[in-house]
Scaffold this active site. Structure first.
Site, mmCIF file in Angstrom:
data_model
loop_
_atom_site.group_PDB
_atom_site.id
_atom_site.type_symbol
_atom_site.label_atom_id
_atom_site.label_comp_id
_atom_site.label_asym_id
_atom_site.label_seq_id
_atom_site.Cartn_x
_atom_site.Cartn_y
_atom_site.Cartn_z
ATOM 1 C CD GLU A 334 -26.467 37.383 50.802
ATOM 2 O OE1 GLU A 334 -26.571 36.139 50.825
ATOM 3 O OE2 GLU A 334 -25.821 38.019 51.679
ATOM 4 C CG ASP A 362 -22.660 35.689 48.731
ATOM 5 O OD1 ASP A 362 -21.702 36.310 49.237
ATOM 6 O OD2 ASP A 362 -23.765 35.554 49.301
#
Length: 469
Positions: A334, A362
């Protein structure tokens, strides 16, 4: 004949119940019926909240994360630590009794910072705290020694481009917000190189600092020289800015041993609770397992990954099985731009009509306030109604858009998306720094986040109809 057709059509309807047949304005159920359906989950929502916040599962996501973070440490893309983290989670999800636990292969970038340091030589000797930025090239083996030019913006750099030739550009850009200020990290080296600079040092993208540099990914551009680049602390950037304003000459020696290797094999980690009625339809909850190579990656994104795991654990512990499959995905790569998620999307997009909602946490697991949501107005109304089930913990707000690098492709193509919203006031104090450790995490706040994540994902997975698109 038309009556025979009508009878056949009515007989076929039940097998399509819950299917994503209708994506226009004529949603199959009246909203009042949907409100009543959601109200029917009040007791289940209370049971989830009680188990997560007050019951036997209290502090479980925090304790699991602590063992993981303390055992594995930071998990940068392409590293042995990330490999160890994936193996650890694969085993842990199996032991938790989840279904269809498996790994899906991906390729991820492999960059290592190596030895790095920066020293101010004039007007005095001073060690500058630095963290090289992801994808940076190295300096020559002997390092770079050059005069510094300090600018506060790209506009100032462009105006003073002639002065930047052969120098190290130091950006002392003020922190406005992450999305606006992060462009200096991602583009700083390119813009400095266009002006003929030999390196760039960027004030860390942080809202507060205790002499702490913050790393992150940066991108070069074709046909622009690749120059070494690193982040420095807010304090050092401001000090050099003050020196420059007074007309003081600043000379810095920079040495970086960064290396970029061929892409490495890695995995997205997947586990499920298989749906009881529409197993092919998916409610996806997620966080990313990789982190930067500093700190422990406890906040970014250990917390998000572990409350996503906790959502499945809580549902399993309560003996619940939603109508749709609840799928946990722990993304990899990511931090380099959602590399693992992009490959997952390419692999699964042919079944896009079966994805009910994609959810990603996140942005920390601090005190939650609600959900960011991206979707149609009708879908938003349904999500708002679901959030009323969280009144016992006072987390009911629905915000305008969902955020999440790893779910962006799905939302772009019309799949509803959700992201956890929480108190971000301290998030960028620790983001991408040595300070991202378990000390940042609060077990009580993680309990609340897990309760929100579980109630929302379970109810959406168990409702008779998919969210409208």
């Amino acid at each position: 004949m038309k009556y025979i057709f009508l009878i056949l059509f009515m007989n076929l309807l039940p097998q399509y119940s819950g299917k994503s047949l209708r994506r226009d304005d004529s949603y199959p159920k009246k909203f009042e019926d949907i409100k009543n359906e959601i109200a029917g989950y009040t007791d289940i929502a209370k049971a989830i909240i009680d188990l997560a916040v007050h019951g036997k599962a209290q502090n479980r996501s925090y304790e699991r994360l602590a063992v993981f973070a303390d055992t594995i440490g930071p998990r940068v893309s392409g590293s042995k630590n990330l490999d160890a983290a994936i193996k650890y989670m694969f085993s842990a999800l199996h032991k938790d009794g989840l279904e269809n636990v498996h790994l899906e292969p991906v390729k991820v970038p492999h960059w290592e910072r190596g030895e790095e340091f920066a020293t101010m030589l004039e007007p005095r000797n001073h060690n500058i705290a630095i963290l090289g930025l992801g994808n940076s090239v190295a300096t020559p083996p002997e390092g770079i020694t050059a005069e510094v030019i300090v600018v506060s913006s790209f506009d100032e750099l462009h105006r003073r481009a002639q002065e930047a030739k052969g120098k190290i550009v130091v950006y002392n850009e003020p922190f406005i917000n992450y999305s606006e200020t992060v462009q200096y990290r991602s583009r700083g080296a390119v813009e400095a190189a266009k002006a003929g600079a030999v390196a760039s040092l960027i004030r860390s993208i942080a809202s507060f600092s205790i002499h702490s540099p913050h790393t992150g990914w940066q991108d070069y551009q074709p046909n622009v020289p690749r120059i070494p680049t690193a982040c420095i602390s807010v304090e050092d950037a401001e000090m050099m800015s003050r020196m420059s304003f007074r007309g003081t000459k600043i000379i810095v020696h920079l040495k970086m041993g960064a290396k970029t290797y061929p892409d490495s094999p890695s995995f997205n980690t997947v586990a499920e609770i298989v749906g009881s009625k529409y197993p092919e339809q998916i409610v996806l909850v997620s966080g990313h397992l990789d982190s930067w190579d500093v700190g422990q990656g406890a906040m970014d994104d250990g917390g998000g990954a572990f409350i996503s795991w906790e959502a499945l654990s809580l549902i399993k512990d309560l003996g619940l099985r939603p109508k749709r499959t609840l799928r946990l995905v722990l993304w990899t790569g990511e931090e380099q731009g959602g590399i693992g998620a992009k490959q997952y999307y390419q692999l699964h997009k042919e079944n896009i009509s079966n994805f009910d909602i994609v959810m990603e946490s996140d942005e920390g697991t601090f005190k939650p306030s609600g959900l960011g949501f991206t979707g149609t107005a009708k879908a938003r109304d349904i999500v708002k109604e679901i959030m009323t089930l969280l009144q016992p913990i006072n987390v009911t707000d629905v915000y305008d858009t969902a955020d999440g690098t790893d779910i962006r492709d799905w939302m772009r193509d019309g799949v509803p998306g959700a992201s956890l919203r929480d108190d971000l006031s301290k998030y960028f104090w620790f983001h991408h720094s040595h300070g991202d450790t378990m000390t940042v995490q609060d077990p009580n706040q993680m309990n609340l986040c897990a309760a929100v994540w579980t109630v929302v994902s379970y109810v959406i997975a168990d409702m008779e109809e998919m969210l409208p698109r």
